[in-house]
Design a protein around this motif. Structure first.
Motif, PDB file in Angstrom:
ATOM      1  N   PHE A  34       0.833  -1.188   0.000  1.00 55.45           N
ATOM      2  CA  PHE A  34       0.000   0.000   0.000  1.00 55.45           C
ATOM      3  C   PHE A  34       0.855   1.219   0.000  1.00 55.45           C
ATOM      4  O   PHE A  34       2.062   1.158   0.134  1.00 55.45           O
ATOM      5  CB  PHE A  34      -0.895  -0.008   1.229  1.00 55.45           C
ATOM      6  CG  PHE A  34      -1.420  -1.355   1.445  1.00 55.45           C
ATOM      7  CD1 PHE A  34      -2.473  -1.790   0.688  1.00 55.45           C
ATOM      8  CD2 PHE A  34      -0.778  -2.232   2.288  1.00 55.45           C
ATOM      9  CE1 PHE A  34      -2.906  -3.084   0.788  1.00 55.45           C
ATOM     10  CE2 PHE A  34      -1.214  -3.520   2.388  1.00 55.45           C
ATOM     11  CZ  PHE A  34      -2.281  -3.945   1.636  1.00 55.45           C
TER      12      PHE A  34
ATOM     13  N   ASN B 250      -6.341   4.166   1.456  1.00 55.50           N
ATOM     14  CA  ASN B 250      -5.824   3.144   0.551  1.00 55.50           C
ATOM     15  C   ASN B 250      -6.968   2.364  -0.069  1.00 55.50           C
ATOM     16  O   ASN B 250      -6.960   2.087  -1.275  1.00 55.50           O
ATOM     17  CB  ASN B 250      -4.891   2.190   1.308  1.00 55.50           C
ATOM     18  CG  ASN B 250      -3.445   2.600   1.178  1.00 55.50           C
ATOM     19  OD1 ASN B 250      -2.956   2.813   0.081  1.00 55.50           O
ATOM     20  ND2 ASN B 250      -2.773   2.722   2.302  1.00 55.50           N
ATOM     21  N   LEU B 251      -7.939   2.007   0.720  1.00 56.38           N
ATOM     22  CA  LEU B 251      -9.061   1.235   0.178  1.00 56.38           C
ATOM     23  C   LEU B 251      -9.915   2.095  -0.742  1.00 56.38           C
ATOM     24  O   LEU B 251     -10.421   1.619  -1.758  1.00 56.38           O
ATOM     25  CB  LEU B 251      -9.888   0.647   1.313  1.00 56.38           C
ATOM     26  CG  LEU B 251      -9.148  -0.446   2.088  1.00 56.38           C
ATOM     27  CD1 LEU B 251     -10.031  -0.981   3.203  1.00 56.38           C
ATOM     28  CD2 LEU B 251      -8.742  -1.587   1.176  1.00 56.38           C
TER      29      LEU B 251
ATOM     30  N   ALA C  96      -8.315   2.024  -4.060  1.00 54.40           N
ATOM     31  CA  ALA C  96      -8.620   0.783  -4.780  1.00 54.40           C
ATOM     32  C   ALA C  96     -10.037   0.819  -5.338  1.00 54.40           C
ATOM     33  O   ALA C  96     -10.279   0.452  -6.496  1.00 54.40           O
ATOM     34  CB  ALA C  96      -8.432  -0.411  -3.848  1.00 54.40           C
TER      35      ALA C  96
ATOM     36  N   TRP D 276      -8.305  -5.392   1.155  1.00 53.05           N
ATOM     37  CA  TRP D 276      -8.130  -4.969  -0.239  1.00 53.05           C
ATOM     38  C   TRP D 276      -8.666  -6.053  -1.179  1.00 53.05           C
ATOM     39  O   TRP D 276      -9.425  -5.788  -2.121  1.00 53.05           O
ATOM     40  CB  TRP D 276      -6.648  -4.694  -0.436  1.00 53.05           C
ATOM     41  CG  TRP D 276      -6.125  -4.293  -1.765  1.00 53.05           C
ATOM     42  CD1 TRP D 276      -6.146  -5.023  -2.919  1.00 53.05           C
ATOM     43  CD2 TRP D 276      -5.442  -3.063  -2.098  1.00 53.05           C
ATOM     44  NE1 TRP D 276      -5.520  -4.321  -3.924  1.00 53.05           N
ATOM     45  CE2 TRP D 276      -5.078  -3.127  -3.450  1.00 53.05           C
ATOM     46  CE3 TRP D 276      -5.097  -1.927  -1.373  1.00 53.05           C
ATOM     47  CZ2 TRP D 276      -4.384  -2.099  -4.096  1.00 53.05           C
ATOM     48  CZ3 TRP D 276      -4.400  -0.921  -2.032  1.00 53.05           C
ATOM     49  CH2 TRP D 276      -4.059  -0.998  -3.368  1.00 53.05           C
TER      50      TRP D 276
ATOM     51  N   ARG E  75     -11.804  -6.122  -3.798  1.00 53.13           N
ATOM     52  CA  ARG E  75     -11.584  -6.440  -5.205  1.00 53.13           C
ATOM     53  C   ARG E  75     -12.375  -7.631  -5.694  1.00 53.13           C
ATOM     54  O   ARG E  75     -12.831  -7.668  -6.819  1.00 53.13           O
ATOM     55  CB  ARG E  75     -10.101  -6.747  -5.432  1.00 53.13           C
ATOM     56  CG  ARG E  75      -9.233  -5.559  -5.286  1.00 53.13           C
ATOM     57  CD  ARG E  75      -8.057  -5.713  -6.164  1.00 53.13           C
ATOM     58  NE  ARG E  75      -8.450  -6.169  -7.484  1.00 53.13           N
ATOM     59  CZ  ARG E  75      -7.631  -6.665  -8.366  1.00 53.13           C
ATOM     60  NH1 ARG E  75      -6.372  -6.804  -8.063  1.00 53.13           N
ATOM     61  NH2 ARG E  75      -8.039  -7.032  -9.543  1.00 53.13           N
TER      62      ARG E  75
ATOM     63  N   SER F  89       0.758  -4.959  -6.012  1.00 52.74           N
ATOM     64  CA  SER F  89      -0.671  -4.730  -5.769  1.00 52.74           C
ATOM     65  C   SER F  89      -1.256  -3.740  -6.740  1.00 52.74           C
ATOM     66  O   SER F  89      -2.336  -3.938  -7.274  1.00 52.74           O
ATOM     67  CB  SER F  89      -0.902  -4.179  -4.376  1.00 52.74           C
ATOM     68  OG  SER F  89      -0.357  -5.021  -3.440  1.00 52.74           O
TER      69      SER F  89
END
Ligand code: HEM
Ligand SMILES: Nc1ncnc2c1ncn2[C@@H]1O[C@H](COP(=O)(O)OP(=O)(O)OP(=O)(O)O)[C@@H](O)[C@H]1O
Ligand SMILES: Nc1ncnc2c1ncn2[C@@H]1O[C@H](COP(=O)(O)OP(=O)(O)OP(=O)(O)O)[C@@H](O)[C@H]1O
Ligand SMILES: [Mg+2]
Ligand SMILES: [Mg+2]
Lengths: 215, 219, 239, 219, 215
Positions: free
Chosen positions: A91, A100-101, A104, A147, A151, B83
């Motif tokens: 991350f 961070n999420l 994403a 994460w 996803r 990632s």
């Protein structure tokens, strides 16, 4: 009604700095299965996972994963369909857990409303505003799991997923794997600790960069 | 692509905002370098104002190198690459986003440095203000080029030291053009041919970036 | 046919070089102003032509071919690498011969002139290219990155050229050809000049071929080493 | 302490030798920076030779910053600090070793850059050669100071960008002294008072380093 | 004949970035014992080990380890007596395996002849010339063990020593711990996996930065 395999490797060789980290791997992964890769330190488990995720190039042999040719195809297309849990955190250290999420989510066109449940599920709800840099080793792992939860990729590649996790974390992971395999995802995990899930699974044993046993 | 660009630019700017590396470290460095290069050339005042644009752009260049390093370092923490690669962001958008964020940062720093030049190197205030449009353009071109060169040095050995080697020759024309139009602005002239060079370079770098950034990111 | 050309390349290069030397040093007269120094005209322009256009151009075209997915091949990468290395040698020679010539004519070894500066920057681009190659050891990534860098450099060359051209100029303008391509110097000197261009171009081809073959040989050796390493790695798993 | 210094210097030089960062990256960067600063000042020849020493030292400074970064980066890989800390190396020795390795590297680069200055900035060859002793001294002082400042920026956020801010003010006197004695050498004078300054600075930095490096390493 | 304790903490608090990673730990470690620290992710295990090794400063409370006062003493003296095995590798990535150990030997005035047996024992003999950067996760761990073997410190602080190790590696570690405790060293290890050594040991359970149970 035989579905095409998710991954098929034939005598796949991967060289890094001239050294064959994989020395001719042949395997076939069916959809909606759980495969565990075991083997001594340095056997090539991490390298195999990286190859399957399109993160490292194929040097010799043939390989197709999720319909993408590893030698000539566009590996970026493959990567987009893969979820990766590596040895290290993955991350932006300066962003908070939540940010961070959110990043994403926006990258994947998912709604932000997915974030809070994922954090709650991995037990990081109380750390959502903490800078990622400050997390403990196990909390980083949990963030990586969150994460992946957001996803929900088709192919899960987990490199020693149990490392650094406490018992609750491991139980959570087991549960998660049952879920996602049932939902049709293909999971490949390397492990030194025996996986405790009751899921049916295949075990591949690597040694010297080759598959030496399969069960 | 535009959505990705906005996402990435937002992320980069937010990280900068959090860590304040620019504000607390790069800006003082730039000011310091201006003062020092003034010193290096000796204390005659006349010398300074004529060398002003050159020194200004030299410092801009150094600061740009630092900012590029920082912009790349964000992506290079262990594991981040893997990632983020699996997010499948559009590479052209990533390029545009990173270049945009870098440009915004450089504009802010550039403004401060311009003030420093007026103060420490005694360039005329009005001429310096006239140089602003060319500065904006030059910094944008440096940001686009820098993002590309930064990605080129990528994960190889010691990227921080490789970057300048690759980037400096490419930056040279931008530096010259910027310096010339700054000098022209100070002298009251109209430096359009230098603008053309900068614009051509900016467009070329943007085009190459959008087309080829994906190739560089393949690891 | 191909074989014949390969066989003849070396000898023809040598002959044309010898011819250039003989014509340049013995047959042509010394210059009225510069004396024997003017004989550098049979070396310097030809070397510069090879450095700037022939070899850097080859490297660029090969890099573009590599980047275009349809024409991507290891050959293109090897050609680009070899050409860039040869280019660096010729750029260095251009700088050296130019400096030697500049010292008596301009009184300095170096001047901040358009052509000189852009040549120097070009040399640094070539160094950067080679440094970039060294810094990556994954062959595919290395090929891609260096190809992108070569393309970027090629775009830069005209930009650099114009930027320093508008700067100020000292270097010799068009001495040999005017804009409408009429020859300004005559007779034996013109012929010698022409032959020098041919000779250095041939020398370039010869060097490029040698460098390319060296690269191929190195890769063959490498492939053999990889086979050995593979065998060793497999054994590792058995013990 | 001497044994530790030799051990650490050997290790640093060996790592440099392995990675060749100096040869392939820092040296070309230095040459490029010389060419560019020549460009930045415009093409008049006279300007160059008088500004030569100043520009030379400006470039030396930039190169030094890169070399310090590299020297510190070696120690900063995740986890290295903890393990090496538990070796209990004598901090004075570590300081001396790292400074020595850095000095050796800077001497090599300095030689190349001096040649570049003669070539590109037209400083007189004989005068430049006379400047060698002062250069050697200055580079040693920069290495000592740089190692200290490098350790200061230690593990904080974004050390690569923090370093220049701290180091530049400290380097300023060294830069001035070096530039003055180079100029004096070119003019045929004897610049002993500048040598004294440099020597004093070198000794002071070495003393402070040997005494206080341990304090800095405490994380 | 009660030997003085190796470590004694009293209400020890450690703050990082204003957050109390340790919130008042009181404990006593006897010489030649094995102590295992368990606890959920984020409980403070790593922070406690770092405090004991003198790697992080004490913010409040009192603490003495190996005779060094953590608040006012010279922690460098302490560090010299400590062996550390952290989450991450701990070497110069650009040096080879062997060169890293030679560096340690010279730093500690040990003969180079200690290196080969240590490498053989951890199973890295064949990788002695490989650049450390290239090692697999488990091999890095093994190198760290070899480093400790060469050092033979008085106090061993092991942060999740089993992570990344294969079965042979874990067996080796167990064996090693028996050895060193018998030889008088004090070992403190954090662990999520149960330690399998038969060594007598104490277990401390951490939660929320405090010791909540001891056995
Ligand atoms: C370091 C110094 C020098 C450098 C780097 C340099 C570089 C070059 C280059 C790159 C070219 C090829 C230009 C082209 O074909 O477009 C060239 C051509 C030429 N140079 Fe130089 N040069 C230098 C010094 C000199 C000096 C001192 C002289 C003579 C006084 C000279 C005379 C020429 C001539 C006559 C040509 C052919 C021009 C033409 O065909 O248009 N050069 N030089
Ligand atoms: N350049 C090189 N020279 C020698 N060996 C190399 C080189 N590069 C990689 N290796 C070896 O290749 C192997 C890589 O294995 P990989 O990281 O895939 O192992 P792994 O099965 O994941 O092991 P672990 O369980 O320790 O994580 C290691 O044995 C490593 O030492
Ligand atoms: N600035 C901060 N703000 C909030 N929490 C912080 C901050 N810094 C550290 N923490 C928290 O402090 C704790 C540090 O714990 P530590 O790393 O010692 O855990 P651990 O027991 O080793 O866990 P693990 O088993 O995951 O390795 C973590 O819960 C972390 O989230
Ligand atoms: Mg692994
Ligand atoms: Mg921990």
């Amino acid at each position: 009604m035989t579905a095409p395999p998710v991954a098929e490797l034939e005598e796949a060789v991967v060289l890094t700095g001239g050294f064959p980290v994989l020395a001719g791997v042949t395997l076939r992964l069916e959809p909606a299965t759980l495969t565990v890769i075991v083997g001594a330190n340095g056997a090539g488990k991490t390298s195999l996972l990286r190859l399957l995720g399109g993160l490292d190039p194929l040097s010799r042999g043939r390989g197709v994963v999720a319909g993408v040719d590893l030698a000539h195809g566009d590996r970026r297309v493959l990567r987009r369909r893969v979820g990766w849990l590596g040895h290290e955190g993955s991350f932006y250290d300066d962003l908070s857990v939540e940010e961070n999420l959110h990043f994403a989510c926006r990258a994947l066109n998912r709604p932000f409303t997915d974030v809070a449940p994922a954090l709650a599920r991995v037990g990081l709800a109380e750390r959502s505003r903490t800078t990622t840099r400050r997390l403990s080793a196990g909390q980083r792992r949990r963030l990586a799991l969150a994460w992946l939860l957001v996803r929900r990729p088709e192919i899960w590649l987990l490199d020693e997923p149990y490392a650094s996790l406490d018992d609750a974390g491991r139980a959570l992971l087991d549960e998660l794997l049952v879920d996602v395999v049932a939902a049709g995802a293909t999971v490949v995990a390397s492990a030194h600790d025996p996986l405790r899930t009751t899921q049916t699974r295949r075990t591949l044993t690597l040694a010297g960069g080759r598959v030496v046993a399969a069960s | 692509m535009i959505a990705t660009a906005r996402l990435v630019a937002g992320k980069d700017l937010r990280i900068e905002w959090r860590s304040r590396v620019l504000l607390w470290q790069v800006v003082p460095f730039g000011v310091m370098a201006l003062v020092l290069s003034g010193l290096a050339l000796g204390p005659t005042r006349a010398g300074h104002s004529s060398a002003g644009p050159g020194l200004f752009y030299l410092v801009v260049l150094l600061v740009t190198l630092l900012a590029i390093n920082r912009s790349q370092a964000i992506e290079r923490t262990p594991g981040t690459r893997a990632s983020v690669a699996t997010l499948g962001l559009d590479p052209g958008g990533v390029f545009l986003g990173k270049a945009l964020a870098l440009a915004v940062e450089l504009w802010v720093i550039g403004a401060v440095l311009l003030a420093g030049t007026v103060l420490f190197l005694h360039t005329a205030l009005s001429g310096s203000l006239e140089a602003v449009p060319s500065l904006v353009l030059t910094l944008a071109a440096l940001a686009a080029a820098g993002t590309l060169y930064g990605a080129l040095t990528g994960e190889g050995a010691a990227p921080t030291t490789l970057l300048p080697v690759l980037a400096l020759p490419g930056f040279a024309p931008l530096l010259i053009a910027g310096e010339r139009s700054f000098s022209a602005a100070l002298a009251g002239g109209s430096p359009w041919e230098w603008w053309v060079i900068t614009l051509v370079a900016l467009v070329a770098y943007l085009a190459v970036g959008v087309l080829l950034y994906g190739v560089l990111e393949e690891s | 046919m191909k074989l014949l050309a390969q066989r003849l390349l070396g000898p023809v290069t040598l002959v044309s070089m010898a011819l250039t030397i003989w014509l340049g040093l013995v047959v042509t007269p010394p210059d009225k102003v510069q004396g024997n120094l003017a004989r550098l005209v049979y070396v310097h322009p030809a070397v510069a032509w090879v450095a700037l256009y022939l070899s850097f151009g080859t490297a660029t075209i090969a890099s573009v071919l590599y980047l275009w997915p349809r024409t991507r091949s290891a050959t293109a990468d090897r050609v680009a690498h070899s050409a860039m290395e040869v280019s660096l040698v010729f750029i260095a020679l251009t700088l050296i011969t130019g400096s030697i010539w500049g010292r008596p004519t301009w009184g300095v070894w170096w001047a901040w002139d358009a052509r000189l500066t852009s040549t120097a920057i070009l040399g640094l681009l070539a160094v950067g290219y080679l440094a970039l190659r060294r810094a990556n050891d994954d062959p595919e990534l290395r090929a891609k990155r260096s190809a992108v860098f070569a393309v970027l450099s090629a775009i830069n060359v005209p930009i650099i050229h114009f930027s320093v051209l508008w700067w100020k100029t000292l270097h010799q303008g068009a001495t040999v050809f005017t804009a409408n391509r009429t020859l300004l110097i005559h007779g034996i000197m013109a012929w010698t000049l022409l032959i020098s261009f041919v000779a250095f171009s041939l020398a370039y081809c010869w060097l490029l071929r040698a460098r390319y073959r060296l690269e191929v040989a190195r890769e063959t050796l490498g492939a053999r080493a990889i086979d050995d390493a593979l065998a060793a790695r497999v054994l590792e798993g058995r013990s």
